[in-house]
Scaffold this active site. Structure first.
Site: not given
Ligand code: IDP
Ligand code: MG
Length: 137
Positions: A9, A49, A112, A115, A126
């Site tokens: 990212k 997304y 974070n 992905h 994807e």
């Molecule tokens: P993942 O990336 O660990 O699979 P997902 O639940 O698929 O997590 O969420 C996609 C992305 O959305 C996350 O990587 C993060 O960047 C963002 N995200 C998920 N939950 C939150 C939240 O509660 N607040 C802000 N961003 C979030």
């Molecule tokens: Mg995810």
């Protein structure tokens, strides 16, 4: 053999740790079957997304994903999907296991670092979203 999609990212690309993250994959038995650096458009990020479109953080997520270039990869290997998720660590870096990519390179749940696909069906979709068959080797 399994294929899964990984994205480094914008936060991690800006930190200049592309190589360090790629090394985590290669050192743990995953092959880089495809790789490119891309500036996503708003439409790209919204489409990619789309499953999260109704979540409250969707707008911020899209804004973040287009804030700078990303590196998109197809990771290949035995149990590549689960292995990648394990190497990534928890979505919230504060909850991520020590030694995982997110624990070591990420700051917050938004920024974070990586992905990773969450199911084989999503992985295929994807991968097809970003790569042509001839680019996956
Ligand atoms: P993942 O990336 O660990 O699979 P997902 O639940 O698929 O997590 O969420 C996609 C992305 O959305 C996350 O990587 C993060 O960047 C963002 N995200 C998920 N939950 C939150 C939240 O509660 N607040 C802000 N961003 C979030
Ligand atoms: Mg995810």
């Amino acid at each position: 053999m399994e294929n899964t999609l990984s994205i480094i990212k914008p936060d991690a690309v800006a930190k200049n740790v592309i190589g360090k993250i790629v090394d985590r994959f290669e050192s743990n038995g995953l092959k880089i079957a495809a790789m490119k650096k891309v500036q996503l458009s708003q439409a790209d990020a919204e489409a990619f997304y789309a499953v999260h479109a109704s979540r409250p953080f969707f707008g911020d997520l899209v804004k973040f994903m287009i804030s700078g270039p990303v590196v998109i990869m197809v990771l290949q290997g035995e149990n590549a999907l689960a292995k990648n998720r394990e190497l990534m660590g928890a979505t919230n870096p504060k909850e991520a296991t020590k030694g995982t990519i997110r624990a070591d390179f990420a700051e917050s749940i938004d920024a974070n670092a990586v992905h990773g696909s969450d199911s084989l069906e999503n992985a295929e979709n994807e991968i097809n979203f970003f790569f042509a068959q001839r680019e996956i080797l």
